[in-house]
Design an enzyme around this catalytic site. Structure first.
Site, short mmCIF file in Angstrom:
data_model
loop_
_atom_site.label_atom_id
_atom_site.label_comp_id
_atom_site.label_asym_id
_atom_site.label_seq_id
_atom_site.Cartn_x
_atom_site.Cartn_y
_atom_site.Cartn_z
NE ARG A 86 9.24 -20.00 -21.66
CZ ARG A 86 9.05 -20.70 -22.52
NH1 ARG A 86 7.87 -21.70 -22.44
NH2 ARG A 86 9.62 -20.52 -23.71
CG ASP A 138 -4.86 -18.72 -16.86
OD1 ASP A 138 -5.17 -18.27 -17.96
OD2 ASP A 138 -4.84 -19.78 -16.16
CB SER A 167 -7.04 -12.90 -36.58
OG SER A 167 -7.69 -13.48 -36.88
CE1 TYR A 193 -5.80 -20.72 -32.49
CE2 TYR A 193 -5.91 -20.91 -34.98
CZ TYR A 193 -5.17 -20.41 -33.74
OH TYR A 193 -4.14 -19.57 -34.18
CE LYS A 213 -5.89 -16.97 -32.87
NZ LYS A 213 -5.25 -15.77 -32.09
#
Length: 249
Positions: free
Chosen positions: A37, A59, A137, A148, A152
């Site tokens: 991609r 990665d 963020s 999560y 952030k």
């Protein structure tokens, strides 16, 4: 116009950053796991915008891969003027019953990689006396939506501290804190319909606002009036109310 390095460039906000930066005349270094991609995007950017597009398949949950990207940021003969730390993903699982290995991988990508790459970029940029770091963020940083939100929140606080440290050096640091945005992000995480259409932002507008804030040297970038107001409200509400709202989100 200089060179920008964008992580998570194969899709979503990262891809949009790559397009907007390339069409503004910036050479780009595209970083993500999916080399196919990335190569396709690089070819499109070269053909359409006439810029140099470099691909680094990496990665960012793998330390050796992160170090390869960091080395590219440190190269004095091919300076990077803008680092966009965009790579990230959400885990559609409960922390206490889900995979700890997946949680650790997410932490590596969204926290450790941001720290390592920001360190590499800031050091090189300070020596040149110019540059910018944009760390993605989220409004979720002000909520309590599991790990999560925690990741952030780290990115937001870290970027604020970095911006203070870099003041007067010619280098800036900005934390982008968007709300719900139409990209592949939520589909990849396995989330269904999260909110009515009025709550969603367009990726093009989010990226355009973020780059404008970088040019202004803003420390916090929150695209759209509605999410600016929502962020203000989240900071004012008692945390017990925020926790209750986060459980319903």
């Amino acid at each position: 116009m200089g060179t920008a390095l964008v992580t998570g460039a194969s899709a979503g906000l990262g891809k949009e950053f790559a397009w907007q930066l390339a069409t503004a005349g910036h050479d780009v270094v595209l970083v993500a796991r999916d080399e196919e991609r990335l190569q396709r995007l690089a070819a499109q950017l070269r053909a359409y915008a006439g810029v140099h597009a470099e691909v680094i398949a990496a990665d960012l949950g793998v330390r050796a891969d992160v170090e390869r990207v960091a080395e590219r940021l440190r190269q004095p003969t091919r300076p990077v003027g803008l680092l966009v730390n965009n790579a990230g993903f959400a885990l559609h699982q409960s922390f206490s019953t889900g995979s700890l290995e997946d949680e650790e991988h997410a932490l590596d990508v969204m926290v450790r990689a941001v720290m390592v790459l920001s360190h590499a970029a800031a050091g090189a940029m300070r020596e040149r006396g110019r540059g910018a770091i944009l760390n993605v963020s989220s409004v979720a940083a002000l909520m309590a939506s599991g790990t999560y939100s925690a990741a952030k929140a780290w990115v937001r606080t870290f970027t604020e501290g970095l911006a203070a440290e870099l003041r007067g050096t010619g280098v800036t640091a900005t934390a982008l804190c968007p709300g719900l945005t139409h990209t592949e992000f939520h589909q990849r995480a396995g989330f269904g319909r999260l909110a009515p259409e009025v709550a969603w932002l367009d990726a093009r507008g989010v990226v355009s606002a973020a780059l404008a804030d970088v040019r202004r040297g803003s420390v916090i970038s929150t695209p759209s009036v509605r999410y600016t107001l929502a962020s203000g409200l989240l900071r004012l509400l008692p945390r017990r109310v925020v926790r209750a709202a986060s459980r319903l989100a």
